[in-house]
Design a protein around this motif. Structure first.
Motif, mmCIF file in Angstrom:
data_model
loop_
_atom_site.group_PDB
_atom_site.id
_atom_site.type_symbol
_atom_site.label_atom_id
_atom_site.label_comp_id
_atom_site.label_asym_id
_atom_site.label_seq_id
_atom_site.Cartn_x
_atom_site.Cartn_y
_atom_site.Cartn_z
ATOM 1 N N ARG A 6 61.235 46.790 49.985
ATOM 2 C CA ARG A 6 60.406 47.259 50.789
ATOM 3 C C ARG A 6 59.745 48.418 50.898
ATOM 4 N N GLU A 7 60.310 49.438 50.166
ATOM 5 C CA GLU A 7 59.463 50.667 49.869
ATOM 6 C C GLU A 7 58.341 50.386 48.826
ATOM 7 N N PHE A 8 58.689 49.465 47.972
ATOM 8 C CA PHE A 8 57.453 49.103 47.157
ATOM 9 C C PHE A 8 56.309 48.368 47.884
ATOM 10 N N ALA A 9 56.826 47.626 48.694
ATOM 11 C CA ALA A 9 55.861 46.613 49.379
ATOM 12 C C ALA A 9 55.035 47.295 50.513
ATOM 13 N N VAL A 10 55.660 48.324 50.872
ATOM 14 C CA VAL A 10 55.039 49.079 52.188
ATOM 15 C C VAL A 10 54.172 50.373 51.516
ATOM 16 N N LYS A 11 54.239 50.490 50.079
ATOM 17 C CA LYS A 11 53.664 51.530 49.608
ATOM 18 C C LYS A 11 52.004 51.582 49.642
ATOM 19 N N GLY A 12 51.441 52.550 49.526
ATOM 20 C CA GLY A 12 49.911 52.205 49.803
ATOM 21 C C GLY A 12 49.286 51.667 48.918
ATOM 22 N N ASN A 13 49.705 51.811 47.402
ATOM 23 C CA ASN A 13 48.977 50.995 46.585
ATOM 24 C C ASN A 13 49.069 49.445 46.493
ATOM 25 N N ALA A 14 50.363 49.009 46.946
ATOM 26 C CA ALA A 14 50.516 47.512 47.118
ATOM 27 C C ALA A 14 49.582 47.054 48.229
ATOM 28 N N LEU A 15 49.812 47.575 49.234
ATOM 29 C CA LEU A 15 49.237 47.299 50.449
ATOM 30 C C LEU A 15 47.528 47.240 50.318
ATOM 31 N N ASP A 16 47.163 48.379 49.542
ATOM 32 C CA ASP A 16 45.708 48.166 49.133
ATOM 33 C C ASP A 16 45.321 47.178 48.342
ATOM 34 N N LEU A 17 46.227 46.826 47.212
ATOM 35 C CA LEU A 17 45.704 45.718 46.366
ATOM 36 C C LEU A 17 45.953 44.375 47.354
ATOM 37 N N ALA A 18 46.857 44.354 48.136
ATOM 38 C CA ALA A 18 46.876 43.034 48.836
ATOM 39 C C ALA A 18 45.601 42.978 49.609
ATOM 40 N N VAL A 19 45.091 44.028 50.598
ATOM 41 C CA VAL A 19 43.976 43.934 51.423
ATOM 42 C C VAL A 19 42.771 43.495 50.173
ATOM 43 N N GLY A 20 42.669 44.318 49.034
ATOM 44 C CA GLY A 20 41.441 43.987 48.140
ATOM 45 C C GLY A 20 41.590 42.496 47.650
ATOM 46 N N VAL A 21 42.791 41.863 47.421
ATOM 47 C CA VAL A 21 42.662 40.363 47.025
ATOM 48 C C VAL A 21 42.213 39.431 48.001
ATOM 49 N N ILE A 22 42.756 39.708 49.363
ATOM 50 C CA ILE A 22 42.301 39.106 50.523
ATOM 51 C C ILE A 22 40.909 39.048 50.766
ATOM 52 N N ILE A 23 40.476 40.358 50.991
ATOM 53 C CA ILE A 23 38.808 40.542 50.968
ATOM 54 C C ILE A 23 38.123 40.077 49.722
ATOM 55 N N GLY A 24 38.557 40.138 48.532
ATOM 56 C CA GLY A 24 38.026 39.633 47.239
ATOM 57 C C GLY A 24 37.949 38.037 47.466
ATOM 58 N N ALA A 25 38.794 37.528 48.081
ATOM 59 C CA ALA A 25 38.845 35.913 48.008
ATOM 60 C C ALA A 25 37.809 35.366 49.062
ATOM 61 N N ALA A 26 37.764 36.363 50.101
ATOM 62 C CA ALA A 26 36.821 35.972 51.171
ATOM 63 C C ALA A 26 35.331 36.255 50.702
ATOM 64 N N PHE A 27 35.189 37.214 49.996
ATOM 65 C CA PHE A 27 33.813 37.589 49.489
ATOM 66 C C PHE A 27 33.599 36.556 48.475
ATOM 67 N N GLY A 28 34.545 36.140 47.539
ATOM 68 C CA GLY A 28 33.988 35.108 46.701
ATOM 69 C C GLY A 28 33.619 33.826 47.393
ATOM 70 N N LYS A 29 34.035 33.337 48.589
ATOM 71 C CA LYS A 29 33.698 32.148 49.175
ATOM 72 C C LYS A 29 32.018 32.259 49.716
ATOM 73 N N ILE A 30 31.994 33.515 50.309
ATOM 74 C CA ILE A 30 30.721 33.872 50.704
ATOM 75 C C ILE A 30 29.812 34.003 49.471
ATOM 76 N N VAL A 31 30.041 34.456 48.306
ATOM 77 C CA VAL A 31 29.035 34.384 47.400
ATOM 78 C C VAL A 31 28.821 32.986 47.020
ATOM 79 N N THR A 32 30.074 32.111 46.751
ATOM 80 C CA THR A 32 29.922 30.906 46.434
ATOM 81 C C THR A 32 29.000 29.897 47.368
ATOM 82 N N SER A 33 28.940 30.349 48.664
ATOM 83 C CA SER A 33 28.248 29.719 49.623
ATOM 84 C C SER A 33 26.732 30.173 49.453
ATOM 85 N N LEU A 34 26.597 31.269 49.005
ATOM 86 C CA LEU A 34 25.314 31.781 48.751
ATOM 87 C C LEU A 34 24.570 31.167 47.682
ATOM 88 N N VAL A 35 25.346 30.862 46.601
ATOM 89 C CA VAL A 35 24.753 30.328 45.356
ATOM 90 C C VAL A 35 24.679 28.981 45.589
#
Length: 147
Positions: A6-35
């Protein structure tokens, strides 16, 4: 063990990484559609109404018109049109990330400090104004510094 997880999962770095992966996946879909939906159709029109996603080399003797038909029939193909789409997709993502990181780095740069307002007297080592020609503490003559 659960407490440590729980301490690991709630740490700022793990949350930042999770948010980055989710945003990156969504951004990838947008760029794929753009292309695929915005950039490639005009590029195909410029090159003689060519659909890049259907450019392929048939590795069998069975003739097929599209990549989808070849996949459905189990025919081996080299899909260089899809590869071309993926290269453009990658270049757009890389360029977008470069611009984003560049802007973030520009914001992170420290501001240049203002020039010092005082300097040391060479004789008594007291702080005196930069433009002073005499030290107010020991009254010795000092060379003024132009600003």
């Amino acid at each position: 063990m659960f407490k440590e997880f729980r301490e690991f999962a709630v740490k700022g770095n793990a949350l930042d990484l999770a948010v980055g992966v989710i945003i990156g996946a969504a951004f990838g879909k947008i760029v794929t559609s753009l292309v695929n939906d915005i950039l490639m159709p005009p590029l195909g029109l410029l090159t003689g109404k060519m659909d890049f996603s259907n450019l392929f080399i048939n590795l069998s003797d069975t003739p097929v018109d599209t990549v989808a038909k070849a996949k459905a029939a189990g025919i081996p193909t080299i899909n260089y049109g899809l590869f071309f789409n993926n290269i453009i997709d990658f270049l757009l993502v890389a360029f977008s990330v470069f611009i984003l990181v560049r802007q973030i780095n520009r914001l992170r740069r420290p501001e240049t400090p203002p020039p010092p307002a005082t300097r040391q007297c060479p004789l008594c080592l007291s702080a005196i104004p930069m433009a002073a020609s005499r030290c107010p503490h020991c009254t010795s003559a000092v060379d003024p510094v132009s600003q």
